[in-house]
Design a protein around this motif. Structure first.
Motif, PDB file in Angstrom:
ATOM      1  N   TYR A   1       0.549  -1.302  -0.152  1.00 37.57           N
ATOM      2  CA  TYR A   1      -0.148   0.233  -0.298  1.00 37.57           C
ATOM      3  C   TYR A   1       1.446   1.183   0.359  1.00 37.57           C
ATOM      4  O   TYR A   1       0.327   2.106  -0.289  1.00 37.57           O
ATOM      5  CB  TYR A   1      -0.883  -0.125   0.953  1.00 37.57           C
ATOM      6  CG  TYR A   1      -1.797  -0.952   1.128  1.00 37.57           C
ATOM      7  CD1 TYR A   1      -3.193  -1.019  -0.077  1.00 37.57           C
ATOM      8  CD2 TYR A   1      -1.690  -2.358   2.289  1.00 37.57           C
ATOM      9  CE1 TYR A   1      -4.005  -2.201   0.122  1.00 37.57           C
ATOM     10  CE2 TYR A   1      -3.151  -3.224   2.005  1.00 37.57           C
ATOM     11  CZ  TYR A   1      -3.525  -2.549   0.735  1.00 37.57           C
ATOM     12  OH  TYR A   1      -5.041  -4.158   0.823  1.00 37.57           O
ATOM     13  N   GLU A   2       2.214   1.060   0.494  1.00 36.77           N
ATOM     14  CA  GLU A   2       3.383   2.145   0.703  1.00 36.77           C
ATOM     15  C   GLU A   2       3.674   2.405  -1.403  1.00 36.77           C
ATOM     16  O   GLU A   2       3.942   1.431  -1.779  1.00 36.77           O
ATOM     17  CB  GLU A   2       4.389   1.915   1.377  1.00 36.77           C
ATOM     18  CG  GLU A   2       3.770   2.090   2.725  1.00 36.77           C
ATOM     19  CD  GLU A   2       3.582   0.732   2.986  1.00 36.77           C
ATOM     20  OE1 GLU A   2       3.793   0.127   2.334  1.00 36.77           O
ATOM     21  OE2 GLU A   2       2.957   0.581   4.157  1.00 36.77           O
ATOM     22  N   LYS A   3       3.303   3.795  -1.797  1.00 35.48           N
ATOM     23  CA  LYS A   3       3.950   3.985  -3.070  1.00 35.48           C
ATOM     24  C   LYS A   3       5.470   4.241  -2.763  1.00 35.48           C
ATOM     25  O   LYS A   3       5.880   3.260  -3.973  1.00 35.48           O
ATOM     26  CB  LYS A   3       3.364   5.213  -3.444  1.00 35.48           C
ATOM     27  CG  LYS A   3       1.826   5.333  -3.691  1.00 35.48           C
ATOM     28  CD  LYS A   3       1.177   6.591  -4.362  1.00 35.48           C
ATOM     29  CE  LYS A   3       0.053   5.919  -4.326  1.00 35.48           C
ATOM     30  NZ  LYS A   3      -1.052   7.235  -5.395  1.00 35.48           N
ATOM     31  N   LEU A   4       6.101   4.757  -2.314  1.00 33.79           N
ATOM     32  CA  LEU A   4       7.343   4.597  -2.447  1.00 33.79           C
ATOM     33  C   LEU A   4       7.998   3.194  -0.868  1.00 33.79           C
ATOM     34  O   LEU A   4       7.788   2.966  -0.308  1.00 33.79           O
ATOM     35  CB  LEU A   4       7.607   6.213  -1.821  1.00 33.79           C
ATOM     36  CG  LEU A   4       6.970   7.506  -1.723  1.00 33.79           C
ATOM     37  CD1 LEU A   4       7.474   8.637  -1.002  1.00 33.79           C
ATOM     38  CD2 LEU A   4       7.947   7.358  -3.026  1.00 33.79           C
ATOM     39  N   GLU A   5       9.176   3.308  -2.452  1.00 32.25           N
ATOM     40  CA  GLU A   5      10.073   2.173  -1.531  1.00 32.25           C
ATOM     41  C   GLU A   5      10.064   2.368  -0.189  1.00 32.25           C
ATOM     42  O   GLU A   5      10.726   1.475   0.888  1.00 32.25           O
ATOM     43  CB  GLU A   5      11.066   1.809  -2.753  1.00 32.25           C
ATOM     44  CG  GLU A   5      11.943   0.326  -1.582  1.00 32.25           C
ATOM     45  CD  GLU A   5      13.246   0.201  -2.836  1.00 32.25           C
ATOM     46  OE1 GLU A   5      13.550  -0.996  -2.086  1.00 32.25           O
ATOM     47  OE2 GLU A   5      13.296   0.771  -3.573  1.00 32.25           O
TER      48      GLU A   5
END
Length: 36
Positions: free
Chosen positions: A4-8
């Protein structure tokens, strides 16, 4: 697998936080800061 997190870096940071909490719970202490 759904992430769900867009950024790694957010994903890695949450994994590190979870690992730190798990490791901290295994340390024997008179007063547990997490549970009071």
């Amino acid at each position: 697998l759904v992430r769900y997190e867009k950024l790694e870096r957010s994903f890695v940071a949450l994994n590190h936080l979870a690992a730190a909490i798990i490791a901290f719970r295994k340390v024997p202490a008179d007063v547990n800061i997490i549970y009071g």
